[in-house]
Design a protein around this motif. Structure first.
Motif, short mmCIF file in Angstrom:
data_model
loop_
_atom_site.label_atom_id
_atom_site.label_comp_id
_atom_site.label_asym_id
_atom_site.label_seq_id
_atom_site.Cartn_x
_atom_site.Cartn_y
_atom_site.Cartn_z
N GLY A 131 0.87 -1.24 -0.03
CA GLY A 131 0.03 0.09 -0.06
C GLY A 131 0.92 1.30 0.16
O GLY A 131 0.27 2.33 0.31
N GLU A 132 2.12 1.14 -0.21
CA GLU A 132 2.86 2.20 -0.20
C GLU A 132 3.55 2.59 -1.55
O GLU A 132 3.54 1.53 -2.38
N VAL A 133 3.87 3.65 -1.70
CA VAL A 133 4.73 4.11 -3.01
C VAL A 133 6.08 4.63 -3.08
O VAL A 133 6.14 5.61 -2.18
N HIS A 134 6.92 4.22 -3.57
CA HIS A 134 8.37 4.58 -3.69
C HIS A 134 8.71 4.73 -4.82
O HIS A 134 8.56 3.92 -5.85
N HIS A 135 9.64 5.96 -5.09
CA HIS A 135 10.15 6.15 -6.59
C HIS A 135 11.38 5.92 -6.66
O HIS A 135 12.33 5.78 -5.61
N PHE A 136 11.90 5.89 -7.87
CA PHE A 136 13.53 5.82 -8.02
C PHE A 136 13.97 6.22 -9.17
O PHE A 136 13.22 6.34 -10.25
N GLY A 137 15.12 6.42 -9.28
CA GLY A 137 15.74 6.96 -10.72
C GLY A 137 16.56 6.14 -11.51
O GLY A 137 16.45 6.12 -12.75
N GLY A 138 16.92 5.24 -10.81
CA GLY A 138 17.95 4.24 -11.68
C GLY A 138 17.53 2.75 -11.50
O GLY A 138 17.40 2.06 -12.53
N SER A 139 17.34 2.34 -10.32
CA SER A 139 16.88 0.98 -10.12
C SER A 139 16.32 0.60 -8.93
O SER A 139 16.17 1.24 -8.00
N MET A 140 15.61 -0.61 -8.99
CA MET A 140 14.97 -1.20 -7.87
C MET A 140 15.12 -2.68 -8.07
O MET A 140 15.50 -3.38 -8.92
N GLY A 141 15.44 -3.51 -6.91
CA GLY A 141 15.41 -4.91 -6.80
C GLY A 141 14.94 -5.70 -5.63
O GLY A 141 14.71 -5.12 -4.58
N ILE A 142 15.06 -6.96 -5.96
CA ILE A 142 14.87 -7.73 -4.79
C ILE A 142 15.75 -8.88 -4.79
O ILE A 142 15.76 -9.66 -5.84
N GLY A 143 15.91 -9.59 -3.71
CA GLY A 143 16.58 -10.58 -3.61
C GLY A 143 18.20 -10.34 -3.15
O GLY A 143 18.48 -9.42 -2.39
N PHE A 144 19.25 -10.98 -3.97
CA PHE A 144 20.46 -10.71 -3.62
C PHE A 144 20.93 -9.10 -3.71
O PHE A 144 21.83 -8.84 -2.72
N ASP A 145 20.69 -8.66 -4.62
CA ASP A 145 20.87 -7.14 -4.71
C ASP A 145 20.59 -6.40 -3.50
O ASP A 145 21.13 -5.51 -2.93
N ALA A 146 19.36 -6.51 -3.03
CA ALA A 146 18.78 -5.98 -1.75
C ALA A 146 19.41 -6.48 -0.63
O ALA A 146 19.91 -5.43 0.11
N ALA A 147 19.94 -7.50 -0.55
CA ALA A 147 20.83 -8.05 0.67
C ALA A 147 22.16 -7.12 0.65
O ALA A 147 22.33 -7.09 1.79
N VAL A 148 22.59 -7.10 -0.61
CA VAL A 148 23.90 -6.38 -0.51
C VAL A 148 23.76 -4.80 0.01
O VAL A 148 24.63 -4.58 0.70
N CYS A 149 22.72 -4.42 -0.35
CA CYS A 149 22.47 -2.90 0.08
C CYS A 149 22.45 -2.90 1.66
O CYS A 149 22.84 -2.19 2.11
N TYR A 150 21.55 -4.01 1.96
CA TYR A 150 21.35 -3.88 3.59
C TYR A 150 22.83 -4.15 4.23
O TYR A 150 23.02 -3.38 5.28
N ASP A 151 23.51 -5.21 3.76
CA ASP A 151 24.78 -5.57 4.37
C ASP A 151 25.79 -4.29 4.35
O ASP A 151 26.53 -3.99 5.34
#
Length: 305
Positions: A131-151
């Motif tokens: 129910g939320e909206v988030h915008h981005f300019g370059g990229s979004m991802g789910i999985g390994f790449d999001a885990a990289v961002c977290y770490d």
């Protein structure tokens, strides 16, 4: 009139130091400006919106920060085609700038903006989850790449690497570790409301406007910031050992066509994961969520650089 929105803590405090140098250039050239500093996560969206609502014409909002600040800027500008957007990269990943060829030198980046050396029209990306909206300019991802961002965000020595100008290597080091530990889950996607694709073990899925993500990985080499499409990369069913051979290829975009790599182009993608997972927009974590819809806004933003 130029409005500078600055994350003073970007790259471990480099933002404030760079601004002092830029301020001297602006005063020397007698350029009218106003400056606003972010104080917390999400604050850039408010400040960008505030600047966009100013009464003067020919406004240019210049954002200074990392890729995450780009996401916040898009939240504030996605429906303001009357405002010109510009960006000076002072983050650790700088994937948005890398796609456009914006220099990591603040002097060269500022010169490009003031002289309007390049101009494009870009569609902000839109992510809908929970129910939320988030915008981005370059990229979004789910999985390994999001885990990289977290770490990376929680890396103990991140500030040290940033001060040494080695921010990109923090992403690479974390990525190598997560190639072993990342969980792969079943996932289903639907493109433009028609084509459905199912995958049994997804390492990551990313939807990009630019070519790069994760500190320099060229996941979608055919992408263009100024085209009206999302470019999708799905890595699936890849054994752990083969992931280590695939990752170096991703730095140069040579992974396209490899077994377990699927590339698509669309205007909208619906994602269904077998379990809730964290996602990211321009490197900023959101979620977790099990369902997500990603598309491009109809509005186009003018950008100079």
């Amino acid at each position: 009139m130029y409005y500078f929105i600055i994350n003073p803590k970007a790259q471990s405090g480099r933002g404030a130091a760079v601004w002092k140098k830029i301020r001297r250039v602006l005063k020397k050239k007698h350029i009218a400006y106003e400056v606003l500093f972010t104080e917390k996560t999400g604050h850039a969206s408010e400040l960008v919106r505030k600047a966009a609502q100013k009464g003067d014409e020919n406004k240019t909002v210049v954002v200074m920060g990392g890729d995450g600040t780009i996401s916040e800027a898009m939240d504030g500008l996605w429906d303001r085609p009357d405002v010109t957007f510009a960006y000076i990269p002072i983050g650790s990943g700088n994937d948005f700038a890398r796609t456009l060829g914006i220099s990591s030198s603040w002097r060269k980046a500022l010169k490009g903006i003031l002289n309007k050396e390049h101009e494009i029209m870009l569609h902000p990306g839109r992510l809908e989850i929970n129910g939320e909206v988030h915008h981005f300019g370059g990229s979004m991802g789910i999985g390994f790449d999001a885990a990289v961002c977290y770490d990376v965000e929680n890396l103990r020595f991140k500030s040290v690497f940033n001060r040494l100008g080695l921010g990109r290597f923090t992403y690479l080091g974390v990525a190598l570790k997560l190639l072993i530990t990342s969980l792969c889950d079943p996932m289903k996607i639907r493109l433009d409301g028609k084509d459905v694709h199912s995958f049994s073990k997804v390492l990551f899925l990313c939807a990009l406007k630019g070519k790069y993500e994760g500190g320099g990985f060229m996941f979608t080499p055919q992408a263009r910031m100024d085209d009206p499409y999302l470019h999708i990369c799905v890595a699936h069913g890849i054994p752990v050992l083969k992931r280590f051979f695939l990752l170096p290829k991703c730095l140069k975009g040579k992974h396209v066509g490899s077994p377990g790599v699927s590339i698509y182009r669309c205007r909208k993608i619906e994602i269904l994961s077998s379990r809730p997972k964290f996602l990211h927009v321009d490197g900023e974590l959101v979620g977790p969520a099990q369902k997500a819809v990603v598309r491009l806004e109809e509005t186009k933003i003018r950008m100079v650089y």
